[in-house]
Design an enzyme around this catalytic site. Sequence first.
Site, mmCIF file in Angstrom:
data_model
loop_
_atom_site.group_PDB
_atom_site.id
_atom_site.type_symbol
_atom_site.label_atom_id
_atom_site.label_comp_id
_atom_site.label_asym_id
_atom_site.label_seq_id
_atom_site.Cartn_x
_atom_site.Cartn_y
_atom_site.Cartn_z
ATOM 1 N N SER A 106 -58.428 -48.533 -0.459
ATOM 2 C CA SER A 106 -57.192 -49.455 -0.756
ATOM 3 C C SER A 106 -55.765 -48.483 -0.824
ATOM 4 C CB SER A 106 -57.346 -50.060 -2.085
ATOM 5 O OG SER A 106 -56.005 -50.732 -2.542
ATOM 6 N N TYR A 130 -51.122 -52.246 2.471
ATOM 7 C CA TYR A 130 -50.079 -53.138 1.893
ATOM 8 C C TYR A 130 -48.727 -52.615 2.557
ATOM 9 C CZ TYR A 130 -53.026 -55.322 -1.325
ATOM 10 O OH TYR A 130 -54.077 -55.937 -2.201
ATOM 11 N N THR A 156 -53.445 -56.294 4.885
ATOM 12 C CA THR A 156 -53.977 -57.484 4.081
ATOM 13 C C THR A 156 -52.753 -58.411 4.455
ATOM 14 O OG1 THR A 156 -55.088 -55.956 2.341
ATOM 15 C CG2 THR A 156 -54.298 -58.041 1.848
ATOM 16 N N LYS A 226 -56.915 -58.862 7.336
ATOM 17 C CA LYS A 226 -57.515 -59.250 6.053
ATOM 18 C C LYS A 226 -57.038 -60.488 5.416
ATOM 19 C CE LYS A 226 -59.507 -57.686 1.581
ATOM 20 N NZ LYS A 226 -58.603 -58.211 0.706
ATOM 21 N N HIS A 250 -59.096 -62.996 -0.848
ATOM 22 C CA HIS A 250 -58.740 -61.912 -2.149
ATOM 23 C C HIS A 250 -59.445 -62.035 -3.230
ATOM 24 C CE1 HIS A 250 -55.339 -58.869 -2.067
ATOM 25 N NE2 HIS A 250 -55.763 -58.770 -3.161
#
Length: 355
Positions: A106, A130, A156, A226, A250
């Site tokens: 992440s 992100y 994402t 995603k 999520h």
Amino acid sequence: MAMVCLSDFEAYAKKYLPKTAWDFFAAGADDGTTRDDNILAYKRIRFRPRMLRDVSVMDIRTKLLGTEISFPVGIAPTGFHQLAWPDGEKSTARAAKAMNICYIASTYSTSSLEEISAAAPGGFQWFQLYIHRNRAVSKQLVQQAEALGFQGLVLTADLPYTGKRRDDVRNGFRLPPHMSLKNLEAAFEGDDRSEYGLPPNSLDPSVTWNDIYWLQSLTRLPIILKGILTKEDAELAVRHGVQGIIVSNHGGRQLDGGPATIDALVEVVEAVQGRAEVYLDGGIRKGSDVLKALALGAKCVFIGRPALWGLAYKGEEGLQDVLRILRDEFRLSMALTGCSSVSEIGRQLVQFSKL
């Protein structure tokens, strides 16, 4: 305490993690309906098992974008692994490598990309991005991930803003002072920090489909999108050249009241028609859940919370235990439904119950 199934690890984590950490990992948005439905939806799917098929030799391997993995489960991107175990994402990376599966690291890791990469040299890793308002930060992360040998870029799409997670609000959740978002600390040095260790409003809510072209201009890595839940967005994803789609809500932490991911999977697979690989996360708690997802067209599934429960139990070793249990349950479910290899799993294996 014998650790026999994933819910044993859940019970352990709930008992031994600090309440704020447990609540952060467990949280769903609003009423938690979608979070819970991700799990319940699997119970509405029944197998149509076939008998007298030679299942004496089982092959549970598959490939993700051409890279072989030992079985069709990977580790979904989740933040703040140090909340579960002191070594955090380094332990996660080592467990994934030992099990020969894909780990998606992440943006919000409490270990840096260099540390994650160095913890498991030669491991199969993707990087989840992100996009921040400061695009230079995102650009640098993407290029760093590629240089370090990460093999895919996971964008994402479902977090222009953070969902409302009531327990985090009640607990006044904040990342503990001795932890930081290692990939971002230099970029935001000296700024005020919100509860997640970043300046408030640092995420970019203006991201659009055109930003996939921007990412493609920065990297040769395949892009996996995603957070897709509809056939319309699946079609747009393929048209914009993504090579994989993760059907995801999520973990029910963003919009409450959307579909369970296993229910959304069917329309996404139908829309994509083999033009990209389709994966799924959310609600996987047993090996039979993995088999149901594959029967409905997923190439692989990813686990989020169960990986954290494994870390909370015993770090890298606990996570390997979780993965072994899922692997063995998956193999057994395959055999009991009459499949000896992943290529034999298909839509004819399942039906939606009338309930």
